[in-house]
Design a protein around this motif. Sequence first.
Motif, PDB file in Angstrom:
ATOM      1  N   LYS A 124       0.847  -1.189   0.000  1.00  0.00           N
ATOM      2  CA  LYS A 124       0.000   0.000   0.000  1.00  0.00           C
ATOM      3  C   LYS A 124       0.891   1.250   0.000  1.00  0.00           C
ATOM      4  N   ASP A 125       0.302   2.382  -0.355  1.00  0.00           N
ATOM      5  CA  ASP A 125       1.063   3.634  -0.405  1.00  0.00           C
ATOM      6  C   ASP A 125       1.708   3.965   0.941  1.00  0.00           C
ATOM      7  N   SER A 126       1.091   3.526   2.020  1.00  0.00           N
ATOM      8  CA  SER A 126       1.617   3.807   3.360  1.00  0.00           C
ATOM      9  C   SER A 126       2.886   3.021   3.663  1.00  0.00           C
ATOM     10  N   GLY A 127       3.130   1.963   2.851  1.00  0.00           N
ATOM     11  CA  GLY A 127       4.258   1.075   3.116  1.00  0.00           C
ATOM     12  C   GLY A 127       3.809  -0.252   3.702  1.00  0.00           C
ATOM     13  N   TYR A 128       2.519  -0.380   3.973  1.00  0.00           N
ATOM     14  CA  TYR A 128       1.966  -1.593   4.576  1.00  0.00           C
ATOM     15  C   TYR A 128       2.206  -2.813   3.691  1.00  0.00           C
ATOM     16  N   PHE A 161       5.341  -6.054  13.291  1.00  0.00           N
ATOM     17  CA  PHE A 161       5.826  -4.993  14.173  1.00  0.00           C
ATOM     18  C   PHE A 161       5.501  -3.625  13.577  1.00  0.00           C
ATOM     19  N   TRP A 162       5.816  -3.445  12.298  1.00  0.00           N
ATOM     20  CA  TRP A 162       5.555  -2.162  11.632  1.00  0.00           C
ATOM     21  C   TRP A 162       4.049  -1.867  11.586  1.00  0.00           C
ATOM     22  N   CYS A 188      10.498   3.678   7.394  1.00  0.00           N
ATOM     23  CA  CYS A 188      10.614   2.510   8.271  1.00  0.00           C
ATOM     24  C   CYS A 188      10.153   1.230   7.569  1.00  0.00           C
ATOM     25  N   ALA A 189       9.119   1.357   6.727  1.00  0.00           N
ATOM     26  CA  ALA A 189       8.637   0.193   5.978  1.00  0.00           C
ATOM     27  C   ALA A 189       9.717  -0.335   5.035  1.00  0.00           C
ATOM     28  N   ALA A 190      10.479   0.571   4.426  1.00  0.00           N
ATOM     29  CA  ALA A 190      11.580   0.161   3.548  1.00  0.00           C
ATOM     30  C   ALA A 190      12.669  -0.543   4.348  1.00  0.00           C
ATOM     31  N   ILE A 191      12.935  -0.042   5.549  1.00  0.00           N
ATOM     32  CA  ILE A 191      13.940  -0.670   6.428  1.00  0.00           C
ATOM     33  C   ILE A 191      13.486  -2.075   6.814  1.00  0.00           C
ATOM     34  N   GLU A 197      14.607  -9.257   3.981  1.00  0.00           N
ATOM     35  CA  GLU A 197      15.425  -9.830   2.917  1.00  0.00           C
ATOM     36  C   GLU A 197      16.757 -10.330   3.456  1.00  0.00           C
ATOM     37  N   LYS A 198      17.389  -9.543   4.302  1.00  0.00           N
ATOM     38  CA  LYS A 198      18.694  -9.935   4.862  1.00  0.00           C
ATOM     39  C   LYS A 198      18.560 -11.154   5.782  1.00  0.00           C
TER      40      LYS A 198
END
Length: 215
Positions: A124-128, A161-162, A188-191, A197-198
């Motif tokens: 979603k646009d929010s990063g969800y 968590f996010w 924060c969503a990108a982090i 992934e890591k």
Amino acid sequence: MDDSKYIMQDGIDDWETVMFLYNSALKEVGTKLEILNDEFVHIHKYNPIEYIKRRIKSPESIVKKLKRGGYESTIENMIDHCNDIAGIRVVCSFNSDIYRLAEMIGAQNDLTVVSVKDYIKHPKDSGYKSYHMLVTVPIFLSDRVINTKVEIQIRTIAMDFWATLEHKIYYKFEGDAPDYISRDLRTCAAIVSDLDEKMLQLNQAIMEAKQETEE
């Protein structure tokens, strides 16, 4: 036939009975998920599910959702337009577990997958991010069988968590958070995505190292 119409035509049109059906559906799907997890542990010595949360949407939340959609607060509208009254959140360790589990759920012959929304591949646009499945499960009563909707949300620990904190933050602002809050949440969503992934890569490296040691 539409499940809601089936419920209404079957004479189930009072609040307590409808909520009984949603609670029963929640128990049915929750038990299925626990059995799938136990079977996976039995066969593969690994559990894809970290934990499961179940919830029934409150009457206040149902009314608010109907009002936002421009619908009157009736039981028929509730059944027709609220697909998340009975909800199960399944939290996994890794992204790969999400799709593996979704495939296992889809293969259950007594569950019907109504729709899928992949907010992991298409956030979603929010990063969800989360993987949503709307399913129906048959509830066997003494004199009939009622197909009842349950929304299943599958996500990683980091995604959960996010999403939990995002919900709390927006609740404080009543859905109208300042731009800088929304921007920081997207960061924060990108982090969180990078972390997932890591951690997946690290887990794969560990599994490969373990396999080499055993050989």
